[in-house]
Enzyme design. Sequence first.
Site, PDB file in Angstrom:
ATOM      1  N   THR A  13     -44.899  10.965  67.832  1.00  0.00           N
ATOM      2  CA  THR A  13     -43.483  11.199  68.126  1.00  0.00           C
ATOM      3  C   THR A  13     -42.633   9.968  67.881  1.00  0.00           C
ATOM      4  O   THR A  13     -41.486  10.065  67.442  1.00  0.00           O
ATOM      5  CB  THR A  13     -43.342  11.664  69.596  1.00  0.00           C
ATOM      6  OG1 THR A  13     -43.944  12.948  69.694  1.00  0.00           O
ATOM      7  CG2 THR A  13     -41.897  11.751  70.027  1.00  0.00           C
ATOM      8  N   SER A  57     -51.103  12.902  66.701  1.00  0.00           N
ATOM      9  CA  SER A  57     -52.291  12.190  67.195  1.00  0.00           C
ATOM     10  C   SER A  57     -53.507  13.083  67.374  1.00  0.00           C
ATOM     11  O   SER A  57     -54.629  12.595  67.439  1.00  0.00           O
ATOM     12  CB  SER A  57     -51.979  11.446  68.491  1.00  0.00           C
ATOM     13  OG  SER A  57     -51.798  12.337  69.549  1.00  0.00           O
ATOM     14  N   THR A  89     -48.699  10.304  71.559  1.00  0.00           N
ATOM     15  CA  THR A  89     -49.138  10.097  72.937  1.00  0.00           C
ATOM     16  C   THR A  89     -50.245  11.049  73.361  1.00  0.00           C
ATOM     17  O   THR A  89     -50.949  10.783  74.339  1.00  0.00           O
ATOM     18  CB  THR A  89     -47.958  10.276  73.909  1.00  0.00           C
ATOM     19  OG1 THR A  89     -47.451  11.607  73.780  1.00  0.00           O
ATOM     20  CG2 THR A  89     -46.864   9.263  73.631  1.00  0.00           C
TER      21      THR A  89
HETATM   22  N1  ASP Z   1     -47.514  15.522  69.370  1.00  0.00           N
HETATM   23  C1  ASP Z   1     -47.288  14.119  69.494  1.00  0.00           C
HETATM   24  C2  ASP Z   1     -48.559  13.383  69.132  1.00  0.00           C
HETATM   25  O1  ASP Z   1     -48.755  13.100  67.991  1.00  0.00           O
HETATM   26  C3  ASP Z   1     -46.825  13.812  70.865  1.00  0.00           C
HETATM   27  C4  ASP Z   1     -46.324  12.407  71.055  1.00  0.00           C
HETATM   28  O2  ASP Z   1     -46.453  11.530  70.255  1.00  0.00           O
HETATM   29  O3  ASP Z   1     -45.761  12.187  72.134  1.00  0.00           O
HETATM   30  O4  ASP Z   1     -49.359  13.086  69.975  1.00  0.00           O
END
Ligand code: ASP
Length: 336
Positions: A13, A57, A89
């Site tokens: 994100t 992620s 995250t």
């Molecule tokens: N979907 C995102 C990720 O790649 C969420 C984030 O980064 O907060 O984990």
Amino acid sequence: MNPRVEIIALGGTIACAPDAGAAGVAPGLTGADLVAAVPQLDALARIGARNLSNLPSTEIGLPLVFDLAAAIRAQEDGGAAGVVVTQGTDTIEETAFVLNLLHRGPMPVVVTGAMRNPFLPGADGPANLLAAVACAAAPQCRDLGVIVAFDDVIHPAAWVQKRDTASTGAFWSPAPLGWMAEGRPALYARPPRGATFDVPQDTALPFVPILKPGLSDPPLLVDACLDAGAAGLVLDLAGGGHVHSSWLDPLAAAARRVPVVFSSRTRGGRVLSRTYGQVGGEIDLLDRGLQGSGDLDALKARLVLMLALMTGAPDRLGDFTDLSCPDPETTPPRRP
Ligand code: ASP
């Protein structure tokens, strides 16, 4: 001269942008873009930035984390003061944990990300990146292992969990190491450096599923997992580590074939070992050959078990399950 801090960006994100022609946002900004958006970084460190990936992620796999650990080692050997990893995250609690299992040196390694993408009001990525670089450049953050700097809280990778789908304060640990105070890390605890793994390159990844039984759940997946080639099992159990009696025979049989580890689905507190004598209680499970995960939740116990299996030492789980401070009088130094 300012210390040198290398930012290694993986996506998430913090790097999201509107995706032309598609709904929603997707990772697209580079590490250099993230740095350009935070001019205050220049006052803290000489920054280098590069991407190892640009992914959500959940697309990060262990081979990428191993490559990341090697890149971090190269930075440390090359004299960097610290490394910041930016990523999604959703899996920070796993990637940061594995990095911590692989990182031996004193150099700070700080993982961060964002809950609000850069195109939203109140985007938290720039502040998180600034805090992460401040930690990576700070001498007091040396020898802490891998830490997660998020929402001005400094968490140990060994403990941290994502506990909210959207809050900018989504990260939690039972004992944060400190907080940001006027742009600098203020630390209130120093966890002991735990044991680490040396994973040989190109080792095949073992299949280690997590099973989380709910009420009236039959134990059918235990044998199904073994038939599918599971090299170990992790059970995410109720309370201190308790399961319905119908699971006991299949679990005991499984534990005669592969390591079977139980953790607590409460995701807080140490799994019990000597409290409940009830059927399916933790004492019963231990008597049947299962192992408790100690302070580790199921995700982290699974990762330790995988690395232990990959290094040919499945019996090493116990080296990683106690995250408390050892008694210096009675505890021998942990194995490196
Ligand atoms: N979907 C995102 C990720 O790649 C969420 C984030 O980064 O907060 O984990």
